[in-house]
Design a protein around this motif. Structure first.
Motif, PDB file in Angstrom:
ATOM      1  N   ASN A 196       0.761  -1.245   0.057  1.00  0.00           N
ATOM      2  CA  ASN A 196      -0.013  -0.050   0.020  1.00  0.00           C
ATOM      3  C   ASN A 196       1.003   1.281  -0.012  1.00  0.00           C
ATOM      4  OD1 ASN A 196      -2.592  -1.430  -0.070  1.00  0.00           O
ATOM      5  ND2 ASN A 196      -2.192  -1.584   2.171  1.00  0.00           N
ATOM      6  N   ARG A 197       2.137   1.218  -0.532  1.00  0.00           N
ATOM      7  CA  ARG A 197       2.908   2.388  -0.852  1.00  0.00           C
ATOM      8  C   ARG A 197       2.739   2.909  -2.174  1.00  0.00           C
ATOM      9  NH1 ARG A 197       8.633   2.956  -0.542  1.00  0.00           N
ATOM     10  NH2 ARG A 197       8.545   0.620  -1.580  1.00  0.00           N
ATOM     11  N   LYS A 198       2.881   4.223  -2.465  1.00  0.00           N
ATOM     12  CA  LYS A 198       2.433   4.717  -3.999  1.00  0.00           C
ATOM     13  C   LYS A 198       3.833   5.760  -4.051  1.00  0.00           C
ATOM     14  CE  LYS A 198      -1.291   7.513  -2.935  1.00  0.00           C
ATOM     15  NZ  LYS A 198      -2.460   8.004  -3.312  1.00  0.00           N
ATOM     16  N   SER A 199       4.192   5.932  -5.364  1.00  0.00           N
ATOM     17  CA  SER A 199       4.942   6.980  -5.809  1.00  0.00           C
ATOM     18  C   SER A 199       4.282   7.598  -6.907  1.00  0.00           C
ATOM     19  CB  SER A 199       6.122   6.462  -6.230  1.00  0.00           C
ATOM     20  OG  SER A 199       6.987   7.473  -6.761  1.00  0.00           O
ATOM     21  N   ASN A 200       4.033   9.060  -6.900  1.00  0.00           N
ATOM     22  CA  ASN A 200       3.221   9.510  -8.009  1.00  0.00           C
ATOM     23  C   ASN A 200       3.756  10.847  -8.305  1.00  0.00           C
ATOM     24  OD1 ASN A 200       2.086  11.297  -5.788  1.00  0.00           O
ATOM     25  ND2 ASN A 200       0.546   9.663  -5.414  1.00  0.00           N
ATOM     26  N   THR A 230       6.068  -5.940  -4.106  1.00  0.00           N
ATOM     27  CA  THR A 230       5.994  -5.988  -5.438  1.00  0.00           C
ATOM     28  C   THR A 230       5.225  -5.006  -5.994  1.00  0.00           C
ATOM     29  OG1 THR A 230       4.358  -7.796  -5.640  1.00  0.00           O
ATOM     30  CG2 THR A 230       6.687  -8.520  -5.932  1.00  0.00           C
ATOM     31  N   ILE A 231       5.117  -4.636  -7.260  1.00  0.00           N
ATOM     32  CA  ILE A 231       4.137  -3.730  -7.811  1.00  0.00           C
ATOM     33  C   ILE A 231       2.739  -4.296  -7.843  1.00  0.00           C
ATOM     34  CG2 ILE A 231       3.734  -1.987  -9.834  1.00  0.00           C
ATOM     35  CD1 ILE A 231       6.587  -1.872 -10.174  1.00  0.00           C
ATOM     36  N   ALA A 232       1.672  -3.662  -7.299  1.00  0.00           N
ATOM     37  CA  ALA A 232       0.435  -4.237  -7.358  1.00  0.00           C
ATOM     38  C   ALA A 232      -0.106  -3.666  -8.757  1.00  0.00           C
ATOM     39  CB  ALA A 232      -0.182  -3.441  -6.205  1.00  0.00           C
ATOM     40  N   HIS A 233       0.245  -2.614  -9.139  1.00  0.00           N
ATOM     41  CA  HIS A 233      -0.383  -2.055 -10.416  1.00  0.00           C
ATOM     42  C   HIS A 233       0.265  -0.540 -10.506  1.00  0.00           C
ATOM     43  CE1 HIS A 233      -3.678  -0.158  -8.058  1.00  0.00           C
ATOM     44  NE2 HIS A 233      -3.499   0.831  -8.805  1.00  0.00           N
TER      45      HIS A 233
END
Length: 186
Positions: free
Chosen positions: A128-132, A161-164
């Motif tokens: 549940n981490r993100k980069s944007n 891993t990357i979820a999407h």
């Protein structure tokens, strides 16, 4: 192999004609000799329409546009909705502990939304981490025919891993054209 592996080369020359895409940054010349890139995104140039992409809103917000190409002739056109995220998603493979960079070219028009929203790109992880990266306003049509490269990078943690990946309009109004989506290691 349908745009999974890309060898990039870009040559730019100065021109004074108003319709010439080679007006990049209004400089006289530049040259990049590209390297082999393993693009982890399937159909990142939309050659096969929206194949391999999942839409998160109704079809009325999306279309394949053949009049606003940049690196590739097709672009994904997305119209925003101020009360929802209108995005396309892809589910690429990834390896824990590696660094990944997502990039795409955006041509955006009259994008308006609250802080930390607008037209953008995001990498979501299984933790549940993100980069944007987000933009608002309108891109400069005098530079690269209005296209601006958006980039975001994330280093995955152990077991993550990357979820999407996602690209689109986030709780904002306006229009974006997306071209040449790429996810790579590094």
């Amino acid at each position: 192999d349908w745009n999974n592996n890309v060898c990039t080369q870009k040559f730019t020359q100065h021109s004074t004609t108003s319709s010439d895409v080679f007006r990049n940054n209004k400089i006289s010349s530049t040259s990049n000799v590209g390297a082999y890139i393993n693009n982890l995104v399937n159909n990142g140039c939309f050659y096969r329409g929206d194949y391999a992409w999942t839409k998160t809103a109704g079809n009325e917000y999306y279309s394949i546009d053949t009049n606003h190409g940049f690196i590739a002739p097709n672009s994904m056109k997305i119209t925003g909705n101020e009360s929802a995220a209108v995005e396309i998603r892809s589910y690429p493979s990834s390896i824990a502990g590696k660094t990944y960079t997502l990039s795409a070219y955006f041509k955006y028009e009259n994008v308006s939304g609250s802080a930390n929203h607008g037209a953008g790109i995001e990498i979501y992880t299984t933790s549940n981490r993100k980069s944007n990266t987000f933009v608002q306003g309108s891109s400069d049509s005098d530079v690269d025919n209005g296209y601006k490269r958006l980039i975001t990078t994330i280093t995955l943690e152990e077991g993550e891993t990357i979820a999407h990946i996602a690209l689109g309009m986030y709780y904002s109004t306006g229009t974006v054209y997306i071209n040449a989506v790429q996810l790579e290691e590094g």
